[in-house]
Design an enzyme around this catalytic site. Sequence first.
Site, PDB file in Angstrom:
ATOM      1  N   ASN A 126      18.094 123.437-102.615  1.00 15.55           N
ATOM      2  CA  ASN A 126      18.750 122.130-102.565  1.00 15.55           C
ATOM      3  C   ASN A 126      17.817 121.009-102.107  1.00 15.55           C
ATOM      4  O   ASN A 126      18.046 120.338-101.110  1.00 15.55           O
ATOM      5  CB  ASN A 126      19.989 122.188-101.660  1.00 15.55           C
ATOM      6  N   ARG A 158     -13.091  90.674-118.227  1.00 13.34           N
ATOM      7  CA  ARG A 158     -13.073  89.885-116.992  1.00 13.34           C
ATOM      8  C   ARG A 158     -11.978  90.339-116.024  1.00 13.34           C
ATOM      9  O   ARG A 158     -12.137  90.241-114.805  1.00 13.34           O
ATOM     10  CB  ARG A 158     -12.866  88.413-117.370  1.00 13.34           C
ATOM     11  N   TYR A 202      29.653 123.137 -95.886  1.00 15.06           N
ATOM     12  CA  TYR A 202      29.410 123.022 -97.320  1.00 15.06           C
ATOM     13  C   TYR A 202      28.326 124.003 -97.759  1.00 15.06           C
ATOM     14  O   TYR A 202      27.253 124.089 -97.160  1.00 15.06           O
ATOM     15  CB  TYR A 202      28.970 121.592 -97.671  1.00 15.06           C
TER      16      TYR A 202
END
Length: 517
Positions: free
Chosen positions: A195, A281, A53
């Site tokens: 990527n 507080r 790929y």
Amino acid sequence: MAIVITGYDLTIDKLVRVARYGEKVELHPDAIQRIKRCRAMLDKKIKAKEIMYGVNTGIGEFSEIVLSDEQIREFQKYLIYNHSAGIGEAMPEEWVRGAMVSRVNVHAHGHSGIRPEITLTLVEMLNKGVTPYVCKKGSVGASGDLAPMSQIALTLMGEGKAFYQGELLPAREAFKRAGIKVPGLEARDGLGTINGSNVLTAMAAIMLYDTNRWLKQAEIAAAMSMEALKANMRVLDERIHKVRGFPGAIRSARALRKLVEGGDLANFKIKTRVQDAYSIRSTPQVIGAAHDAVRWAWQQVETELNGVGDNPLFFPEDDVQLSGANFQGSPVAVPMDMIGSVVTMVSVLSERRMNRLNNPALSQGLPPFLTKGAGMFSGLMLSQYTADMQIVEQRILSVPASIQSIPAAADQEDFVSMGMNTALKNFQILDNAYGVLGIEFMAAAQAMDFRDYKFGTGTQLAHDVIRRYVEFLDVDRPLYKDHNTMKDLVKRGEILDEVEAKLGSLDWIDDDFNKIP
């Protein structure tokens, strides 16, 4: 000495030192060997015509299209052209430099398949001050920060633009002036550069570094307001916070005690209420919750910085390449959405204390709106308006981006993190937070000037720093200058730096916990 990039020990502090302060970097020899070994495996698979790929296929919806030998190298060029699709003004150089060092650290693992020349050129660019021109907007925070990272990759082809010595130049000219050779892009080099979610991760790292400093200043402002409002300091007793067990609250209470130490209120010499309002507080619990959120986000971002965010991944030891989704930005986007929210939360707390300083019904005897001439003068009345406006904007920006996915690439990329939206809006939230806190600082210093008792060493020092820049408001004057001066003072962190120089760090290390940023 240069910061050595190994792939495994890049911290947020180190990234900021490189990105913001220009420290040099050096790629560890073992990392270079890992990169070379991985590239050798890739070259072997290309020759064997193994389908990979983004190497010999298209990407996204075109991932099933196999490229010819002639197309493989040209594909990387057109990939970068196509993905250089951002919009808007240039990113600050420190964001881009942070992304570059983050990407170098990914490559150092030896799973990206790029040529070592690519990584070493990025190192050389960092060291010689060549910073690519990158548009702010365009990334969806998955498949990597493709648009901004592609503008970085453009410069590796001698294209696009880059900043060098304060000047924006054509990239090839910037390289020439800096004495850097343009490496060009071969198979895998383009996708291996872009990527990963490196831009949003670098921005997250810088945001966390600055947020930690801002939270410590929020504690200084809170301590000043508490003293000016005659707060009951027993709420800072460590026993209260230890029995509940949250590290952030324990840390915050310790910081607040350190700041008020030496003052009459801390030594119980001043009569106080039995219980103060929540905005007084609950200060250690609220700021402590923000510290705990920063602690988790810090761990997530440093995990990402030292992980391999890329696709596909190559494993030379197994002679295999695997395609997954390690570019997905959600592990960073989710905690960073929370960081924007807690900065807004602490800003709201700051404004509520400022309200008590202004309101004569709540201020324990302070004059209305902190002015001696109420009626003729309005004092800090309008300062609260300015704080409120900024907080409303923060609230709008605090809606999570990580739930806003819009599918892209013909539904191949049908869930994305939108982490760049998170990163961009967080810096807007923090910018407003500087302004809100600056107004509380100004109001607290004004209130302290109406009191006649002794303050803590830390709070008195903070007051004195403020008075170098903003005078006591004796009669009304235009306050926009003071507001902007105080905002800039908080952003620079000068109050914090001087207080910590005197008292020691407001961070702390406890045997029961890891170092808490």
